[in-house]
Write a protein that holds these residues in place. Structure first.
Motif, PDB file in Angstrom:
ATOM      1  N   VAL A 108      50.947  45.153  42.223  1.00  0.00           N
ATOM      2  CA  VAL A 108      50.646  43.752  41.930  1.00  0.00           C
ATOM      3  C   VAL A 108      50.919  43.547  40.453  1.00  0.00           C
ATOM      4  CG1 VAL A 108      48.896  41.945  41.959  1.00  0.00           C
ATOM      5  CG2 VAL A 108      48.897  43.718  43.747  1.00  0.00           C
ATOM      6  N   THR A 109      51.832  42.628  40.138  1.00  0.00           N
ATOM      7  CA  THR A 109      52.306  42.511  38.760  1.00  0.00           C
ATOM      8  C   THR A 109      52.398  41.055  38.326  1.00  0.00           C
ATOM      9  OG1 THR A 109      54.203  42.919  37.310  1.00  0.00           O
ATOM     10  CG2 THR A 109      54.672  42.643  39.639  1.00  0.00           C
ATOM     11  N   ASP A 110      52.184  40.854  37.051  1.00  0.00           N
ATOM     12  CA  ASP A 110      52.399  39.526  36.460  1.00  0.00           C
ATOM     13  C   ASP A 110      53.730  39.485  35.698  1.00  0.00           C
ATOM     14  OD1 ASP A 110      51.879  41.074  34.274  1.00  0.00           O
ATOM     15  OD2 ASP A 110      50.073  40.009  33.649  1.00  0.00           O
ATOM     16  N   ALA A 111      54.605  40.457  36.008  1.00  0.00           N
ATOM     17  CA  ALA A 111      55.954  40.553  35.431  1.00  0.00           C
ATOM     18  C   ALA A 111      55.964  41.037  33.989  1.00  0.00           C
ATOM     19  CB  ALA A 111      56.707  39.222  35.534  1.00  0.00           C
TER      20      ALA A 111
ATOM     21  N   ASP B  54      54.190  39.457  43.231  1.00  0.00           N
ATOM     22  CA  ASP B  54      53.726  38.588  42.157  1.00  0.00           C
ATOM     23  C   ASP B  54      52.227  38.354  42.318  1.00  0.00           C
ATOM     24  OD1 ASP B  54      54.487  36.429  39.995  1.00  0.00           O
ATOM     25  OD2 ASP B  54      53.173  35.431  41.433  1.00  0.00           O
ATOM     26  N   SER B  55      51.485  38.457  41.229  1.00  0.00           N
ATOM     27  CA  SER B  55      50.032  38.383  41.291  1.00  0.00           C
ATOM     28  C   SER B  55      49.520  36.989  41.641  1.00  0.00           C
ATOM     29  CB  SER B  55      49.421  38.830  39.958  1.00  0.00           C
ATOM     30  OG  SER B  55      49.888  38.004  38.887  1.00  0.00           O
TER      31      SER B  55
ATOM     32  N   ARG C 136      50.395  57.548  52.955  1.00  0.00           N
ATOM     33  CA  ARG C 136      49.228  56.884  52.399  1.00  0.00           C
ATOM     34  C   ARG C 136      49.665  55.648  51.634  1.00  0.00           C
ATOM     35  NH1 ARG C 136      46.639  58.180  54.929  1.00  0.00           N
ATOM     36  NH2 ARG C 136      45.728  60.230  54.526  1.00  0.00           N
ATOM     37  N   ILE C 137      49.107  54.491  51.996  1.00  0.00           N
ATOM     38  CA  ILE C 137      49.347  53.258  51.234  1.00  0.00           C
ATOM     39  C   ILE C 137      48.375  53.202  50.059  1.00  0.00           C
ATOM     40  CG2 ILE C 137      49.131  50.740  51.281  1.00  0.00           C
ATOM     41  CD1 ILE C 137      50.155  50.769  54.124  1.00  0.00           C
ATOM     42  N   VAL C 138      48.865  52.817  48.905  1.00  0.00           N
ATOM     43  CA  VAL C 138      47.989  52.564  47.772  1.00  0.00           C
ATOM     44  C   VAL C 138      48.502  51.320  47.051  1.00  0.00           C
ATOM     45  CG1 VAL C 138      49.278  54.154  46.249  1.00  0.00           C
ATOM     46  CG2 VAL C 138      46.909  53.502  45.694  1.00  0.00           C
ATOM     47  N   GLU C 139      47.585  50.380  46.834  1.00  0.00           N
ATOM     48  CA  GLU C 139      47.937  49.161  46.102  1.00  0.00           C
ATOM     49  C   GLU C 139      47.405  49.285  44.679  1.00  0.00           C
ATOM     50  OE1 GLU C 139      48.104  44.955  47.752  1.00  0.00           O
ATOM     51  OE2 GLU C 139      46.255  44.881  46.571  1.00  0.00           O
ATOM     52  N   LEU C 140      48.322  49.183  43.725  1.00  0.00           N
ATOM     53  CA  LEU C 140      47.988  49.325  42.309  1.00  0.00           C
ATOM     54  C   LEU C 140      48.142  47.973  41.635  1.00  0.00           C
ATOM     55  CD1 LEU C 140      50.013  52.601  41.600  1.00  0.00           C
ATOM     56  CD2 LEU C 140      47.655  52.380  42.440  1.00  0.00           C
ATOM     57  N   ASN C 141      47.023  47.389  41.280  1.00  0.00           N
ATOM     58  CA  ASN C 141      47.045  46.116  40.573  1.00  0.00           C
ATOM     59  C   ASN C 141      47.198  46.408  39.083  1.00  0.00           C
ATOM     60  OD1 ASN C 141      46.578  43.618  39.377  1.00  0.00           O
ATOM     61  ND2 ASN C 141      45.093  43.004  40.925  1.00  0.00           N
ATOM     62  N   LEU C 142      48.397  46.169  38.564  1.00  0.00           N
ATOM     63  CA  LEU C 142      48.706  46.530  37.180  1.00  0.00           C
ATOM     64  C   LEU C 142      48.029  45.618  36.173  1.00  0.00           C
ATOM     65  CD1 LEU C 142      52.498  47.419  37.500  1.00  0.00           C
ATOM     66  CD2 LEU C 142      50.476  48.853  37.863  1.00  0.00           C
ATOM     67  N   THR C 143      47.345  44.570  36.645  1.00  0.00           N
ATOM     68  CA  THR C 143      46.603  43.699  35.733  1.00  0.00           C
ATOM     69  C   THR C 143      45.155  44.174  35.570  1.00  0.00           C
ATOM     70  OG1 THR C 143      45.826  42.132  37.422  1.00  0.00           O
ATOM     71  CG2 THR C 143      48.025  41.773  36.505  1.00  0.00           C
ATOM     72  N   THR C 144      44.785  45.292  36.231  1.00  0.00           N
ATOM     73  CA  THR C 144      43.435  45.841  36.124  1.00  0.00           C
ATOM     74  C   THR C 144      43.511  47.267  35.588  1.00  0.00           C
ATOM     75  OG1 THR C 144      43.384  46.764  38.367  1.00  0.00           O
ATOM     76  CG2 THR C 144      42.728  44.463  38.112  1.00  0.00           C
TER      77      THR C 144
END
Length: 618
Positions: A303-306, A330-331, A273-281
């Motif tokens: 997805v990260t802004d470092a 990189d976001s 299962r693919i899951v994309e986790l946007n760490l800015t949300t």
């Protein structure tokens, strides 16, 4: 998108009217001048007048009137929406043996735009052909259209083009003259479009830019090409399959749709299962829990802004789950540039986790093609995704993208230089707008009552419900599963972009994904397509060969299947349908199952060397 009387989405538009004059033919697909031919030869894939808004979104266009006369073709167009209102007249007529395409547009409302003008789509068959560009200072540049997908514009500052050298290349030379602006060319195969695109307003100029009410845009394109003798009759379509290592693992992305009143049951489809986790949300923890509920290993995309704090939190959260790989993007750049990868590696180490780290691009092959040098050399795999409907929403574009997916897959494998390649999730429309000039919408809650990811930043497509999407997905598997590709993934588990709808009912595409996923762990049988419409993929195991065939044409097609150390087989595949064939090693008989609509009972057919299959059993 329209619907049939049964309520199902219509895959193909009604037959496009055709304009003919002076040996030229043009198919009129709505506002698009498509398949522009001189005799039997396709000169241009299409010409279209486009209006983009400040975020590169296409302003909707309506054909107010269409007049297909004996001497000219005239379209009255209105581009309206997204803050724009443009009316225009697109006129096609003859100047001697040449074809003249004239677009005269008036802007009715102040708005900011990234592009207003004509775009020309050259067919992908032009790859490798000699081309001479005339620049605005009158100088000539002699080059060739690239065979490999070009990361950047292959030709700039275009006033005229000669495609082909006109001497022994088999189809003569085409002359194109551009008036009204300076044009340049990009390789749209980066986005799986089957074209090279010549467009106006060079990208080096600032955008978006203001277009004032009352301003006019007037552009003219003139085509001249020889009228060649009719082409020889095409040979029977044939696909030859050969062994190509291990069949890729098959995955599905976790749903990004909002929670409904009733919880969705877990989905067993696929190997992971693919899951994309946007760490800015704020929704990433809930998204992780939803994906893990399916009980399959996780392919995690961050997805990260470092910022190291969210990375550390995510790493600790992953400790309780089976994670087969993790990729950080990189976001802003949407690629795994070094700081994102190093930040992830530090976070995993601090959490005591040893998870394989991959690198790649989360948007299109374009970003991998342009930015792959930003990815560190010590990643353990290359990840890309692709979507066929970035520039156009036509089904023709959707089908033509399949041959481009093959090109993207082979070029990514070459770029990976021995690292395993992971492609997906493949979706009909983009999961987000990577060229947006303003911030995109994002969830504000920590739960999934609003959904997350593509629910905010992507787009749905009604063809997700179409039965033909099952055949398209089989063909996509055949196009993408080349040696060196370790995994493939399509769509989401449920929701508007899913294998099941929000009520849990499976869509036709679900069966296709299940059949492809069942081939994992066997030996890949792969081959090319004779025309981009007929595709085949197979897998070899101890119990025999399993082959999936797909026909994306508008009509039923006969196909000769060869290779794979077996005797030839002739089959007939219905329009928009797919077949599953199984041949046991110990028998010359073939068990055949037709999957799709209409369903027919299983039949059998003898080996093609001694008996042509009865079409009634296919």
């Amino acid at each position: 998108m329209t619907h049939s009387g049964s309520g199902a989405p219509v895959w193909w538009r009604e037959t496009a009217p055709t304009w003919r004059a002076g040996g030229w033919t043009i198919a009129l697909r709505g506002d698009e001048l498509a398949d522009i031919r001189r005799g039997d030869v396709v000169i241009l894939r299409a010409v279209r007048a486009v209006v983009r808004d400040a975020g590169w979104n296409t302003v909707p266009v309506s054909v107010i009137d269409a007049n297909l006369g004996a001497e000219s073709l005239v379209l009255q167009l209105r581009h309206e929406g997204l803050g724009a209102a443009v009316i225009s007249t697109l006129t096609v007529d003859l100047q001697g043996d040449a074809l003249r395409i004239d677009w005269d547009a008036e802007n009715l409302r102040d708005f900011d735009t990234c592009r207003v003008g004509l775009v020309v789509l050259h067919p992908p068959s032009d790859a490798g052909r000699a081309i001479t560009a005339t620049h605005s200072d009158g100088s000539l540049e002699r080059t060739a259209l690239p065979d490999a997908i070009s990361p950047h514009q292959p030709i700039m500052d275009i006033c005229a083009l000669q495609v082909g050298d006109g001497d022994g290349d088999g189809d003569g030379a085409t002359m194109l003259r551009f008036d009204g602006d300076v044009f340049e060319m990009e390789d749209q195969r980066n986005w799986s479009d089957a074209s090279f695109k010549t467009y106006s307003r060079p990208l080096a100029l600032p955008y978006p830019y203001a277009l004032r009410a009352g301003e006019r845009v007037h552009q003219v394109i003139t085509l001249d090409a020889p009228l060649l003798p009719p082409a020889a009759q095409k040979r029977r379509a044939e696909i030859s399959l050969v062994e190509g290592g291990a069949f890729p693992l098959v995955g599905v992305e976790a749903s990004t749709a909002p929670d409904g009143p009733n919880p969705q049951p877990s989905s067993p489809v696929g190997d992971f299962r693919i899951v994309e986790l946007n760490l800015t949300t704020p929704t990433w923890r809930a998204a992780l829990a939803r994906a893990a509920a399916d009980g399959l290993p996780l392919d995690v995309r961050l997805v990260t802004d470092a910022d190291p704090a969210p990375l550390a939190e995510a790493a600790h959260a992953l400790a309780d789950h089976r994670v087969i790989a993790i990729t950080a993007f990189d976001s802003i750049l949407h690629v795994s540039e070094r700081s994102a990868v190093e930040g992830l590696r530090t976070a995993l180490s601090a959490a005591g986790l040893a998870i394989p780290i991959r690198g790649g691009a989360r948007s299109h092959f374009t970003e991998l093609n342009r930015e792959h040098r930003r990815i560190p050399d010590d990643v353990e795999g290359i990840t890309i995704t692709t979507t066929p409907l970035f520039h156009s929403l036509d089904t023709e574009q959707l089908v033509e993208a399949l041959a481009m997916q093959r090109l993207i897959a082979t070029q990514t494998v070459e770029m990976a230089a021995g690292l395993p390649v992971h492609i997906g999730p493949v979706t009909l429309r983009p999961r987000f707008n990577n060229v947006a000039t303003t911030p995109q919408s994002a969830p504000t809650l920590t739960d999934l009552s609003q959904g997350y990811g593509a629910q905010f930043t992507g787009a749905d497509d009604e063809r997700q419900d179409a039965r033909e999407l099952a055949a398209w997905t089989i063909a996509s598997a055949a196009a993408l599963a080349v040696p060196g590709v370790a995994s493939l993934a399509w769509f989401e588990t449920w929701g508007p972009r899913g294998l099941r709808d929000a009520s849990g009912m499976p869509r036709p595409v679900a069966d296709a994904i299940t059949k492809v996923a069942a081939l994992a762990g066997r030996t890949l049988l792969w081959g090319g397509s004779p025309d981009g419409l007929l595709w085949a993929i197979g897998a070899r195991g101890e119990d025999g060969d399993i082959i999936l065939l797909a026909n994306l044409d508008r009509t039923s097609r006969p196909l000769r299947l060869t290779g794979a150390d077996t005797s030839p087989l002739e089959v007939n595949v219905g329009a928009g349908e797919w077949l599953r064939l199984h041949r046991a090693h110990s028998s010359t008989r073939l068990s055949r199952q037709w999957t799709g609509a209409p369903r027919v009972p299983d039949g059998t057919a003898r080996d093609a060397r001694s008996h042509r299959p009865d079409p009634r059993s296919i």
